[in-house]
Design a protein around this motif. Structure first.
Motif, PDB file in Angstrom:
ATOM      1  N   LEU A 193     -13.049  36.718  40.667  1.00 38.05           N
ATOM      2  CA  LEU A 193     -14.024  37.570  39.980  1.00 38.05           C
ATOM      3  C   LEU A 193     -14.390  37.037  38.608  1.00 38.05           C
ATOM      4  CD1 LEU A 193     -12.709  41.124  40.897  1.00 38.05           C
ATOM      5  CD2 LEU A 193     -14.712  39.952  41.770  1.00 38.05           C
ATOM      6  N   ILE A 194     -13.491  36.345  37.947  1.00 35.76           N
ATOM      7  CA  ILE A 194     -13.770  35.914  36.576  1.00 35.76           C
ATOM      8  C   ILE A 194     -14.507  34.579  36.547  1.00 35.76           C
ATOM      9  CG2 ILE A 194     -12.700  35.233  34.400  1.00 35.76           C
ATOM     10  CD1 ILE A 194     -10.503  37.311  35.106  1.00 35.76           C
ATOM     11  N   LYS A 195     -13.953  33.546  37.186  1.00 32.04           N
ATOM     12  CA  LYS A 195     -14.589  32.227  37.130  1.00 32.04           C
ATOM     13  C   LYS A 195     -15.303  31.833  38.410  1.00 32.04           C
ATOM     14  CE  LYS A 195     -12.192  29.927  33.475  1.00 32.04           C
ATOM     15  NZ  LYS A 195     -11.742  28.649  33.008  1.00 32.04           N
ATOM     16  N   GLY A 196     -15.125  32.596  39.473  1.00 34.50           N
ATOM     17  CA  GLY A 196     -15.798  32.276  40.724  1.00 34.50           C
ATOM     18  C   GLY A 196     -15.177  31.106  41.466  1.00 34.50           C
ATOM     19  N   LYS A 197     -13.912  30.787  41.175  1.00 36.98           N
ATOM     20  CA  LYS A 197     -13.258  29.643  41.809  1.00 36.98           C
ATOM     21  C   LYS A 197     -12.292  30.106  42.889  1.00 36.98           C
ATOM     22  CE  LYS A 197     -12.551  26.306  38.314  1.00 36.98           C
ATOM     23  NZ  LYS A 197     -11.675  25.883  37.248  1.00 36.98           N
ATOM     24  N   ARG A 198     -11.917  29.170  43.731  1.00 37.35           N
ATOM     25  CA  ARG A 198     -10.927  29.423  44.768  1.00 37.35           C
ATOM     26  C   ARG A 198      -9.555  29.601  44.142  1.00 37.35           C
ATOM     27  NH1 ARG A 198     -12.082  28.144  50.284  1.00 37.35           N
ATOM     28  NH2 ARG A 198     -10.070  28.143  51.330  1.00 37.35           N
ATOM     29  N   LYS A 199      -8.692  30.404  44.788  1.00 38.53           N
ATOM     30  CA  LYS A 199      -7.344  30.623  44.257  1.00 38.53           C
ATOM     31  C   LYS A 199      -6.302  30.191  45.270  1.00 38.53           C
ATOM     32  CE  LYS A 199      -7.988  34.109  40.861  1.00 38.53           C
ATOM     33  NZ  LYS A 199      -7.123  34.876  40.044  1.00 38.53           N
ATOM     34  N   THR A 200      -5.141  29.773  44.767  1.00 37.09           N
ATOM     35  CA  THR A 200      -4.027  29.358  45.601  1.00 37.09           C
ATOM     36  C   THR A 200      -3.261  30.584  46.077  1.00 37.09           C
ATOM     37  OG1 THR A 200      -3.798  27.278  44.437  1.00 37.09           O
ATOM     38  CG2 THR A 200      -1.864  28.072  45.580  1.00 37.09           C
ATOM     39  N   VAL A 201      -2.816  30.546  47.322  1.00 37.64           N
ATOM     40  CA  VAL A 201      -1.944  31.600  47.845  1.00 37.64           C
ATOM     41  C   VAL A 201      -0.528  31.273  47.398  1.00 37.64           C
ATOM     42  CG1 VAL A 201      -1.111  32.743  49.920  1.00 37.64           C
ATOM     43  CG2 VAL A 201      -3.466  31.934  49.806  1.00 37.64           C
ATOM     44  N   LYS A 202       0.039  32.141  46.560  1.00 29.29           N
ATOM     45  CA  LYS A 202       1.340  31.849  45.956  1.00 29.29           C
ATOM     46  C   LYS A 202       2.464  31.836  46.980  1.00 29.29           C
ATOM     47  CE  LYS A 202      -0.437  31.821  41.869  1.00 29.29           C
ATOM     48  NZ  LYS A 202      -0.915  30.570  41.376  1.00 29.29           N
ATOM     49  N   ALA A 203       2.322  32.565  48.081  1.00 28.93           N
ATOM     50  CA  ALA A 203       3.369  32.590  49.110  1.00 28.93           C
ATOM     51  C   ALA A 203       3.544  31.215  49.742  1.00 28.93           C
ATOM     52  CB  ALA A 203       3.032  33.625  50.175  1.00 28.93           C
ATOM     53  N   VAL A 204       2.480  30.436  49.823  1.00 27.66           N
ATOM     54  CA  VAL A 204       2.576  29.078  50.374  1.00 27.66           C
ATOM     55  C   VAL A 204       3.441  28.210  49.467  1.00 27.66           C
ATOM     56  CG1 VAL A 204       1.247  27.002  50.921  1.00 27.66           C
ATOM     57  CG2 VAL A 204       0.405  29.224  51.607  1.00 27.66           C
ATOM     58  N   LEU A 205       3.233  28.322  48.163  1.00 29.55           N
ATOM     59  CA  LEU A 205       4.003  27.506  47.227  1.00 29.55           C
ATOM     60  C   LEU A 205       5.476  27.892  47.231  1.00 29.55           C
ATOM     61  CD1 LEU A 205       1.526  27.469  44.232  1.00 29.55           C
ATOM     62  CD2 LEU A 205       1.777  25.800  46.064  1.00 29.55           C
ATOM     63  N   LYS A 206       5.778  29.170  47.480  1.00 27.83           N
ATOM     64  CA  LYS A 206       7.168  29.609  47.503  1.00 27.83           C
ATOM     65  C   LYS A 206       7.884  29.142  48.769  1.00 27.83           C
ATOM     66  CE  LYS A 206       7.731  33.957  46.945  1.00 27.83           C
ATOM     67  NZ  LYS A 206       7.632  35.411  46.727  1.00 27.83           N
ATOM     68  N   ARG A 207       7.181  29.078  49.900  1.00 27.07           N
ATOM     69  CA  ARG A 207       7.840  28.843  51.182  1.00 27.07           C
ATOM     70  C   ARG A 207       7.767  27.407  51.679  1.00 27.07           C
ATOM     71  NH1 ARG A 207       4.979  34.135  53.052  1.00 27.07           N
ATOM     72  NH2 ARG A 207       6.497  35.641  52.354  1.00 27.07           N
ATOM     73  N   PHE A 208       6.808  26.638  51.180  1.00 27.85           N
ATOM     74  CA  PHE A 208       6.581  25.294  51.709  1.00 27.85           C
ATOM     75  C   PHE A 208       6.592  24.269  50.579  1.00 27.85           C
ATOM     76  CE2 PHE A 208       4.567  28.226  54.612  1.00 27.85           C
ATOM     77  CZ  PHE A 208       4.938  27.753  55.856  1.00 27.85           C
ATOM     78  N   LYS A 209       6.802  23.003  50.947  1.00 26.92           N
ATOM     79  CA  LYS A 209       6.735  21.882  50.002  1.00 26.92           C
ATOM     80  C   LYS A 209       5.832  20.834  50.628  1.00 26.92           C
ATOM     81  CE  LYS A 209       8.604  18.823  46.950  1.00 26.92           C
ATOM     82  NZ  LYS A 209       7.572  18.470  46.034  1.00 26.92           N
ATOM     83  N   ARG A 210       4.885  20.330  49.850  1.00 22.12           N
ATOM     84  CA  ARG A 210       3.971  19.306  50.366  1.00 22.12           C
ATOM     85  C   ARG A 210       4.472  17.939  49.951  1.00 22.12           C
ATOM     86  NH1 ARG A 210      -0.921  16.382  49.864  1.00 22.12           N
ATOM     87  NH2 ARG A 210      -2.296  16.805  51.616  1.00 22.12           N
ATOM     88  N   LEU A 211       4.596  17.051  50.924  1.00 22.12           N
ATOM     89  CA  LEU A 211       4.988  15.673  50.642  1.00 22.12           C
ATOM     90  C   LEU A 211       3.756  14.873  50.251  1.00 22.12           C
ATOM     91  CD1 LEU A 211       7.480  15.159  53.591  1.00 22.12           C
ATOM     92  CD2 LEU A 211       7.981  15.804  51.241  1.00 22.12           C
ATOM     93  N   ASP A 212       3.978  13.741  49.602  1.00 20.78           N
ATOM     94  CA  ASP A 212       2.855  12.952  49.078  1.00 20.78           C
ATOM     95  C   ASP A 212       1.922  12.442  50.169  1.00 20.78           C
ATOM     96  OD1 ASP A 212       3.849  13.388  46.609  1.00 20.78           O
ATOM     97  OD2 ASP A 212       4.563  11.351  46.252  1.00 20.78           O
ATOM     98  N   TRP A 213       2.440  12.255  51.380  1.00 21.81           N
ATOM     99  CA  TRP A 213       1.593  11.710  52.441  1.00 21.81           C
ATOM    100  C   TRP A 213       0.887  12.790  53.253  1.00 21.81           C
ATOM    101  CZ3 TRP A 213       3.578  12.699  57.397  1.00 21.81           C
ATOM    102  CH2 TRP A 213       4.932  13.014  57.468  1.00 21.81           C
TER     103      TRP A 213
END
Length: 172
Positions: free
Chosen positions: A75-95
């Protein structure tokens, strides 16, 4: 100026419903549960209230529908937001792969065999469809490689045995 106009319009659309509209919605969903004055009337009201709403819009079906809760336009900047539950439960590897731990890995350990306990301590890869979905649920900041001091996942960030994820060597 245009951004504030759009944000204001979205805010007006997203405002809560008035109380009378909420009561009307509750009456539509739960009208057959409201007790009538006589048993004959309650039988008639039960028969008449059936199939008022399609099965997908009934409360039990609404609870079962999966949601990803992605905010495409804030609503403020009109940008996409990250789902915080994904960051808590998963880890992304560099590849590009995502890893997670087993669910229920700490529950009822006394029942589990030593082999199963060892397997539960290990991480699991997500498949290609899940990785693609998780990539859509986070912003580009979280898709970029992160470098941490004493990262325990450092050996897993490289995947040189496969040509698509092989790191490039620079010739001097």
């Amino acid at each position: 100026m245009f951004r504030s106009l759009v944000a204001g319009a979205i805010r007006n659309v997203c405002r809560a419903q008035p109380a009378f509209a909420l009561q009307q919605t509750q009456r539509n969903f739960f009208g057959h549960l409201i007790a009538a004055s006589s048993p004959a009337q309650s039988k008639i009201s039960l028969l008449s209230s059936q199939n008022l709403t399609p099965p997908l819009l009934q409360p039990a079906a609404l609870a079962a529908l999966p949601t990803r809760s992605v905010t495409k336009f804030s609503l403020i900047k009109g940008k996409r937001k990250t789902v915080k539950a994904v960051l808590k439960r998963f880890k992304r590897l560099d590849w590009g792969a995502w890893i997670r731990t087993h669910s229920g890995r700490h529950k009822k350990m006394f029942k589990k065999s030593p082999e199963l306990r060892r397997r539960l301590r290990q991480h699991v890869f997500t498949n290609a469809t899940q990785s693609w979905l998780l990539d859509k649920m986070v912003t580009s900041y979280w898709r970029r490689p992160k470098h941490y001091i004493d990262d325990p996942y450092a050996p897993y960030h490289k995947r040189d045995e496969y040509f698509a994820t092989k790191s490039k060597t620079f010739k001097v």
